[in-house]
Each structure stands twice: as C-alpha cells, then as structure tokens.
Design a protein around this motif. Structure first.
Motif: not given
Lengths: 243, 433
Positions: B211-217, B323-327
């Motif tokens: 997963i690319d966990c810096l991807a937003k929105g 979690i992804l939002t927090a990161i």
C-alpha cells in the motif's frame, strides 16, 4: 559416485566446506581424530544433500599411519581439502618446546606427510585437486603468533612448490589464506566485524576458487590488501610495532 | 563478545551471551541464571529476543532426518528456513507456511508462530509443527505437540521464547512441482477496490498487497495486490540468489519523506494498470527483501521499527481508513506498507493472527515517531485490533493487553511453571507477560 576427502574435519571451516561440496553434488569422506563424534554431523549432510558421507579415522601426527589411511579409502577421491590446524598458545610455546612442536607438527609436518602421499597418487592419475588451508598469519611473523605463523608459512611454501610440480600433471593446488573467521578457534576474541568471515562464506569462497582453478585465495577478499600492506612495512619499522 | 541487537538495531543494550554444545550444558545455564531469552538469527524487529542474558541458538543447525513418505523434516532449532529451501526445493518440497523472510530460524518461527501470504488458507507456522522438544525452566526436556502437552504447545507457539528453549522440531513440508509461481498483480485505485480485490482473489493460496500510505484523498488505500500459486511445470532448478548487500549503515537523513514518496511512486508506477500476470520465482515472490542483505541499514544508526496490527474483519475497513488518514496527515513516510487478509485465528495463547486485515508499516526511529505510534495505538484499540509482538519495540502494557483476551491464561501458565523469572525479554518486562 564422486568423493572428496576433508581432513581436519572437526573444524568449523571443514564442516561448512563439507556441506558446501555435498550441496554441489560431491560425496564426502570426513577424516580426523575420534571421528565417530561427527556421526550426527554426517547425518546432517546426508539429510541436507542426499550424498554419501563416510567417517574415516586419521591422526595427523601419526605419520606412519598416513599411507594406510589413504589406502583404506574404498574409492580414490577426486580431491583433498586439508583443514588441519592448531593455533596453540604463543606464550606457552615460547617456554615449552612440546607446545611449539605440536603447533609445527600439526600445521606443517603432519599435513606435508599426508599430502605427499595423496599428491603422488594424483600425479600418477594425472587428475585431482588439492586444497590446503593455510593462514594470513604465514605471510609475516608477528610476535603474537609467530610459531603458528611460521608453521603456516612453511605450509604456504610447500603448497606453492607442490602447485608448481603438479602443474604438468593437471593436478590443481589451491592455497587458502583465511583472515579472521568466526569459529571455535577464535571464540572469545574480539574480532573486527568487517574483516571477519563466517565459516559458510569461507566455504563458498573455497568452492568457487577451487572450481575455477585459482592458485591463492584470501578470504575475506580484503585480506589480500591488508596483507599486502603488512608485508610491505620495512622491517626496521615493523620490529617496533605491535600488531 | 559483542552485544546482540535485533533487526531494528534498536535498542542497544548490554547482554551476556551463552553458547552451548550439549543439552547438559544448557541445563546448567538455565538452572544457574535468570532473565534468559533464546536468540535465533536476530530477525525479530524489536526487543523480543533481547535481554540481559541471551542463549544463542544459531549454532544448533543440524538436520536430523527426513521422512520422505510423510514429508516430515526433523531439524534443530537453529536451522534457517533458507537452508531448508536450499536442500528441499530441488527435491520438490516447500514450507507449508513461510513468512516474508527466509532468514529466520525454525525455533524463531515457532516462538513467533509466524504466518505468511497463505494465512487465509493454511494458518500459522504451528499448523505444520508436528512436534518439538523444549527445555523448560527446571532444565528438563519436554517433548511437546498439539496432543502430547497441549498447554505447553499453545503457550510456546507464539510465546516469544518465554516458555523455554526449543531444541529441535519436526515440521511437515508440502509437495511442489515448480520453483515458479503464477502471479496476478492487481493495481487498485483506493481502499475499497483493495478490499474487493482481496475478496475476489481469496481463492488463490497466496496473496499480499503493498500500500502507498502517503496517498491522500480519493487515492487513499491504493495498492498493488499480488496473488498467486505454484506452477506445475516440473522445473525445480532452484538456486538460492545471494544478491546485493547494503555494506554500511546509511546516514539517517538518507531516508526521508521525499525518498519514500519517490520509491512508492516508482514502485506503484512500474506496474501495469488493472490486472496483469507474471511468472516469478520463489525468492522474488516470497522473499523480495532478502535479496538485499542488511537492508535494515538504510534506516541509519538510530534504527527502525515495524508497526504491525490486525483488525477483525467487521472493523477493518473503517479502522484502516482511520489509520491511513492519521499516517498521511503526520507526513511520516513508511517505506513498506504491507496489507494482508487473514483467515481464522488459532487457539494459541498469544498468536497474532485473527480473521481480518493486517497492516505492517516500517518507520525510521526518529523524533515524534513514538507519539504517532501512540496515536495509532488508540485507533487500534478503538477498532478492536491488536499489535504483533515480533515486530514491536515500544507498545505499552495497557495497549497490548486489550488486544489479547488469552493473556491471563498465558501469564498463569508461566507463573504455574516457574517461567516468570527464568525467561524474560525486554519486551516481556514491558508488556507484563
């Protein structure tokens, strides 16, 4: 079947080398003193590689027994690897000639006696390889281990001459000069990590070097350059140093 | 003798290391000392195998026997999974369960009850453990299996070395007929698609997603899902790839938000759109990072940690989104973020997997990280998840306890069998087990 014989088989380098050769398709004779202690290790190789492993008793200091030892091998080996080595204690050896003699006889005289016999057979058959594990300690005598070092220097010179003699017979001789290796022999010593090899690395290096017909192998490789520097220090400086 | 550290290179503490040859020597070590912990190949990330007194199991690496009929291999605890593959893949056998590195010992695999890409089908490592022998707190050796000593078995599998020293084990292998895997790669655009893809491909025995966990929105949760199974082409010419190695520890600024972003962009970008198929070998499919020796050094001298948690299925989607939002709000890059669907939990007291989704994130240890992880802990608890001890170096007792309902059973078992003082790690002291 295709056997090689590993002498001094109880050392960590010998054991790693035995696994490496078995993994690459060779059957193995393991030779050494009280060799039956290696039965579980022999089984380890058999399970890992499905190769034959046989244990053969050999006392490297009993020169008279060497011919009988070699004759007792059911199948003549394709090659021999000598991992015989006894580090001993330098300070003890300075005071006690028995210790000095043991270091010299184990590392030099015993190996010479055995390899003479095997070399003659290989020469006659015009086939085979001989791997002798010497040491970087043989490249220059240092006060901390020069009795061991001088025996290994003798072995290095012997292997060099043997290589020269057997070249015509297509028998290949490899001199192995390990630097620091993390083994039982060096347990408790504070060795620099970058210069210290694991026995498995040494075994892989030996296999590759032997297969490719190399003459002299330093392992790890950087020891070639470390020793180049150490041997090039002028004696009038070296004698004052403590390395 | 140098102090032993773990794969995360943090913490660095003084320890005394014990080696032994015969079992009697180990009995003496156990009887004469306390705060002991077994140590295999040092691949657990945190402080699971770090203590003031460490028992070195790595040299115990003999293969003992192999039963060709039943496919059962008997080996000592210090044998690496990679050694098993070197010997047995060419003969048509593979591990039933393997984690994402083959550079761990069999003893470590049992103590962590590791799992792999096929957890949803095969479960944890303990499923392939027929029997093991373990030296317990009084220095005696006990033969243990699911039937023979069921409590000891359930406490030891996943028990993080806190029940004694595993000496050897019999494990069952599985038949394969190829060294290749037919891999399907699915590129998804967001978390919803990622979940759908996992369900759609759950019939395949192996699956995992990056997963690319810096991807937003709207791109949050986009991933590359890789699923597959062994081919049947008879090609078993497996040769262990020993590739590159990171020769020195990187300066700690080398890995930052931008380099992680670039890596993720390249990694995600190189895969074709939608669904594609590849043929890959065992090492590429199961152990991509093992190809780079000492990859832990890219995180610099300060070390790194992996944060891995799992949510039950019913809370997984919401939990992961939180979690992804927090990161992504924190801006802290995680180089590796691995998502996976798990099957049913087993009944070992401390095994990590439960049915649901797990995410594993690598982080460089730096200022502000532990605060972020504390914040993530709260979310993990809120969504009824739990933390994986094998990766952990910092979780609090309170957070840990809430995730593991069988923790009291484990504690009581340790207490009753005089293991509490005898076997300890920095981790067990911290989380109170």
């Amino acid at each position: 079947m295709s056997y090689i014989v590993i002498v001094g088989a109880k050392s960590d380098i010998a054991k790693a080398t035995a696994r490496e050769y078995a993994q690459n398709g060779y059957d193995i004779y393991l030779a050494g003193r009280n060799i039956s202690e290696l039965e579980t290790f022999a089984e380890d190789i058999r399970v890992r590689s499905e190769k034959a492993v046989e244990l053969v008793e050999l006392d490297i200091l009993n020169y008279a027994s060497h011919q009988a030892f070699y004759d007792s091998l059911a199948e003549k080996p394709l090659g021999v690897i000598s991992a015989v080595g006894y580090l001993g204690e330098q300070e003890k050896a300075q005071l006690d000639n028995q210790e000095a003699q043991k270091i010299i006889d184990t590392n030099y005289s015993g190996v010479v006696s055995l390899l003479n016999i095997i070399a003659n057979d290989f020469e006659e058959r015009r086939a085979g390889f001989i791997v002798g594990i010497s040491s970087v300690a043989g490249d220059r005598g240092r006060k901390s281990n020069y009795i061991y070092g001088s025996a290994k220097a003798g072995l290095t010179a012997y292997l060099s001459g043997l290589r020269n003699r057997l070249y015509e017979s297509q028998v290949h001789v490899l001199t192995v000069k390990p630097g620091f290796v993390a083994t039982k022999m060096t347990e408790g010593m504070d060795l620099p990590e970058k210069l210290t090899a694991q026995p498995e690395e040494v075994a892989q290096d030996i296999f590759k070097a032997q297969q490719s017909g190399k003459s002299v192998l330093y392992t790890k490789w950087m020891w070639k350059y470390v020793m180049m520097i150490i041997t090039s220090i002028p004696e009038f400086i070296f004698k004052k140093m403590s390395i | 003798m140098k102090n032993l550290i773990s794969w995360g290179m943090y913490p660095k503490v003084e320890n005394r290391v014990f080696d032994f040859d015969q079992a009697e020597e180990l009995t003496d070590i156990i009887q004469e000392n306390s705060e002991l912990i077994p140590y295999g190949n040092g691949r657990s990330y945190g402080d699971s195998a770090i203590s003031s007194h460490i028992i070195n199991l790595k040299p115990k690496d003999y293969f003992i026997s192999f039963d060709e009929e039943l496919g059962i291999l008997h080996i000592e605890a210090g044998v690496l999974l990679s050694e098993i593959l070197d010997s047995f893949v060419p003969r048509g056998w593979f591990l039933k369960v393997t984690p994402g590195t083959k550079l761990i010992t069999v003893g470590g695999a049992i103590a962590s009850d590791v799992h792999g890409k096929n957890h949803h089908v095969e479960g944890c490592f303990s499923e392939c453990v027929e029997e093991f022998r373990i030296m317990v707190a009084d220095g005696s050796i006990v033969a243990c299996s699911k039937i023979k000593e069921p409590e000891l078995f359930r406490a030891t599998c996943g028990g993080m070395g806190l029940t004694g020293v595993i000496l050897d084990a019999k494990i069952s292998l599985k038949k394969i007929n190829s060294q290749y895997i037919d891999q399907t790669t699915i590129k998804t655009k967001n978390l919803k698609e990622t979940f759908e893809a996992f369900e759609e491909y759950s019939h395949l025995p192996y699956s995992v997603a990056w997963i690319d966990c810096l991807a937003k929105g709207k791109n949050k949760g986009k991933c590359l899902l890789m699923a597959g199974d062994f081919r049947d082409d008879g090609n078993l010419k497996y040769k262990n790839k020993s590739g590159l190695s990171i020769p020195f520890t990187f300066p700690s600024f080398a890995l930052n938000n931008w380099s992680v972003r670039a890596f993720n962009w390249l990694y995600y970008g190189k895969a074709p759109k939608g669904v594609s198929k590849q043929r890959v070998d065992i090492d590429t499919f199961f152990y991509p990072l093992d190809a780079i020796g000492h990859w832990n050094r890219i995180y610099g001298k300060g070390g790194f940690t992996q944060y891995q948690f799992i949510f039950p299925k019913e809370t997984s989607y919401e939990g992961l989104e939180a979690i992804l939002t927090a990161i992504s709000n924190s801006g802290k890059g995680s180089f590796l973020a691995v998502l996976k669907l798990y099957g049913k939990a087993n009944d070992n007291y401390l095994s990590f997997p439960i049915e649901g989704y797990s995410l594993a994130l690598d982080f460089k240890i730096e200022k502000g990280l532990f605060e972020l992880l504390d914040q993530l802990d709260k979310l993990v608890i809120q969504y009824k998840g739990r933390i994986y001890l094998t990766k952990d170096v910092r979780v609090s007792k309170e957070t840990f306890e809430q995730g593991y309902p069988q923790i009291e059973t484990f504690r009581e078992y340790r207490e009753k069998n005089s293991m509490m003082k005898k076997f300890q790690s920095l981790q067990s002291q911290r989380v109170g087990i």
